[in-house]
Design a protein around this motif. Structure first.
Motif, mmCIF file in Angstrom:
data_model
loop_
_atom_site.group_PDB
_atom_site.id
_atom_site.type_symbol
_atom_site.label_atom_id
_atom_site.label_comp_id
_atom_site.label_asym_id
_atom_site.label_seq_id
_atom_site.Cartn_x
_atom_site.Cartn_y
_atom_site.Cartn_z
ATOM 1 N N ILE A 52 0.861 -1.180 0.000
ATOM 2 C CA ILE A 52 0.000 0.000 0.000
ATOM 3 C C ILE A 52 0.896 1.229 0.000
ATOM 4 C CG2 ILE A 52 -0.195 0.012 2.521
ATOM 5 C CD1 ILE A 52 -3.063 1.063 2.165
ATOM 6 N N THR A 53 0.444 2.279 -0.682
ATOM 7 C CA THR A 53 1.198 3.523 -0.741
ATOM 8 C C THR A 53 0.311 4.667 -0.255
ATOM 9 O OG1 THR A 53 0.556 3.851 -3.047
ATOM 10 C CG2 THR A 53 2.666 2.751 -2.648
ATOM 11 N N VAL A 54 0.936 5.778 0.037
ATOM 12 C CA VAL A 54 0.221 6.956 0.530
ATOM 13 C C VAL A 54 -0.871 7.348 -0.466
ATOM 14 C CG1 VAL A 54 0.458 9.393 1.117
ATOM 15 C CG2 VAL A 54 2.207 7.773 1.837
ATOM 16 N N GLY A 55 -2.067 7.607 0.060
ATOM 17 C CA GLY A 55 -3.190 8.017 -0.759
ATOM 18 C C GLY A 55 -3.982 6.868 -1.359
ATOM 19 N N LYS A 56 -3.614 5.636 -1.058
ATOM 20 C CA LYS A 56 -4.275 4.456 -1.639
ATOM 21 C C LYS A 56 -4.898 3.601 -0.543
ATOM 22 C CE LYS A 56 -2.697 5.326 -5.761
ATOM 23 N NZ LYS A 56 -3.506 5.766 -6.837
ATOM 24 N N SER A 57 -5.692 2.602 -0.958
ATOM 25 C CA SER A 57 -6.240 1.621 -0.026
ATOM 26 C C SER A 57 -6.211 0.251 -0.685
ATOM 27 C CB SER A 57 -7.672 1.988 0.384
ATOM 28 O OG SER A 57 -8.535 1.951 -0.723
ATOM 29 N N ASN A 66 -12.910 -17.001 14.049
ATOM 30 C CA ASN A 66 -12.831 -17.948 12.933
ATOM 31 C C ASN A 66 -13.783 -17.634 11.779
ATOM 32 O OD1 ASN A 66 -10.762 -19.520 14.093
ATOM 33 N ND2 ASN A 66 -12.277 -20.515 15.395
ATOM 34 N N LYS A 67 -14.242 -16.422 11.679
ATOM 35 C CA LYS A 67 -15.056 -15.973 10.548
ATOM 36 C C LYS A 67 -14.298 -14.835 9.876
ATOM 37 C CE LYS A 67 -19.348 -16.927 12.964
ATOM 38 N NZ LYS A 67 -20.508 -16.336 13.620
ATOM 39 N N ASP A 68 -14.415 -14.757 8.542
ATOM 40 C CA ASP A 68 -13.730 -13.654 7.877
ATOM 41 C C ASP A 68 -14.734 -12.635 7.351
ATOM 42 O OD1 ASP A 68 -13.773 -14.249 4.625
ATOM 43 O OD2 ASP A 68 -13.820 -16.081 5.845
ATOM 44 N N PHE A 69 -14.312 -11.372 7.376
ATOM 45 C CA PHE A 69 -15.151 -10.256 6.983
ATOM 46 C C PHE A 69 -14.364 -9.357 6.039
ATOM 47 C CE2 PHE A 69 -16.411 -11.668 11.174
ATOM 48 C CZ PHE A 69 -17.797 -11.709 11.083
ATOM 49 N N PRO A 70 -15.016 -8.866 4.962
ATOM 50 C CA PRO A 70 -14.316 -7.957 4.058
ATOM 51 C C PRO A 70 -14.049 -6.622 4.748
ATOM 52 C CG PRO A 70 -16.627 -8.108 3.453
ATOM 53 C CD PRO A 70 -16.400 -9.107 4.560
ATOM 54 N N ALA A 71 -12.886 -6.050 4.458
ATOM 55 C CA ALA A 71 -12.499 -4.759 5.036
ATOM 56 C C ALA A 71 -11.491 -4.115 4.089
ATOM 57 C CB ALA A 71 -11.889 -4.958 6.420
ATOM 58 N N PHE A 72 -11.019 -2.953 4.436
ATOM 59 C CA PHE A 72 -9.943 -2.343 3.664
ATOM 60 C C PHE A 72 -9.043 -1.545 4.594
ATOM 61 C CE2 PHE A 72 -13.152 0.959 3.666
ATOM 62 C CZ PHE A 72 -12.434 2.135 3.763
ATOM 63 N N VAL A 73 -7.814 -1.384 4.157
ATOM 64 C CA VAL A 73 -6.830 -0.565 4.864
ATOM 65 C C VAL A 73 -6.497 0.584 3.933
ATOM 66 C CG1 VAL A 73 -4.482 -0.466 5.777
ATOM 67 C CG2 VAL A 73 -5.866 -2.513 6.141
ATOM 68 N N SER A 74 -6.585 1.798 4.438
ATOM 69 C CA SER A 74 -6.222 2.960 3.624
ATOM 70 C C SER A 74 -5.094 3.716 4.310
ATOM 71 C CB SER A 74 -7.426 3.874 3.398
ATOM 72 O OG SER A 74 -7.888 4.398 4.609
ATOM 73 N N TRP A 75 -4.287 4.356 3.488
ATOM 74 C CA TRP A 75 -3.180 5.180 3.978
ATOM 75 C C TRP A 75 -3.449 6.592 3.471
ATOM 76 C CZ3 TRP A 75 2.587 3.449 3.467
ATOM 77 C CH2 TRP A 75 3.401 4.324 4.158
ATOM 78 N N PRO A 76 -4.084 7.433 4.296
ATOM 79 C CA PRO A 76 -4.471 8.770 3.846
ATOM 80 C C PRO A 76 -3.267 9.601 3.450
ATOM 81 C CG PRO A 76 -5.347 8.301 6.046
ATOM 82 C CD PRO A 76 -4.426 7.190 5.685
ATOM 83 N N ASN A 77 -3.503 10.504 2.557
ATOM 84 C CA ASN A 77 -2.468 11.425 2.102
ATOM 85 C C ASN A 77 -2.495 12.650 3.018
ATOM 86 O OD1 ASN A 77 -0.538 12.712 0.664
ATOM 87 N ND2 ASN A 77 -1.755 13.024 -1.169
ATOM 88 N N LEU A 78 -1.902 12.481 4.214
ATOM 89 C CA LEU A 78 -1.908 13.542 5.209
ATOM 90 C C LEU A 78 -0.551 14.212 5.282
ATOM 91 C CD1 LEU A 78 -3.706 11.648 8.094
ATOM 92 C CD2 LEU A 78 -4.682 13.374 6.613
#
Length: 83
Positions: A52-57, A66-78
């Protein structure tokens, strides 16, 4: 003097070598997200399934009881002074 943390993240690994961090959450974390404290950034970045890079997710999966859930990681452009 050690700086006291002011967040709901737990640093204890309890013998789990795959430990990245543990956070107590309520509904707001699922609605609005949460911020990963600086002390965990390296561990999270080193263990993401993709780079992941700055400004992306990227899409990730959260595993809870033991259950999986969709999520996302973002790296804000701060600006650096905000971090």
């Amino acid at each position: 003097m050690e700086r006291k943390k002011h967040d709901s993240w737990v640093d204890e690994t309890k013998g789990n070598e795959n430990f990245l961090g543990r956070k107590t959450v309520d509904k707001s974390a699922f609605k609005y997200g949460t911020t990963i404290p600086l002390r965990y950034h390296k561990a999270f970045l080193d263990n993401l399934s993709a780079k992941i890079t700055v400004g992306k997710s990227i899409k990730v999966k959260l595993f809870i009881d033991n259950k999986d859930f969709p999520a996302f990681v973002s790296w804000p452009n701060l600006p650096e002074e905000v971090l």
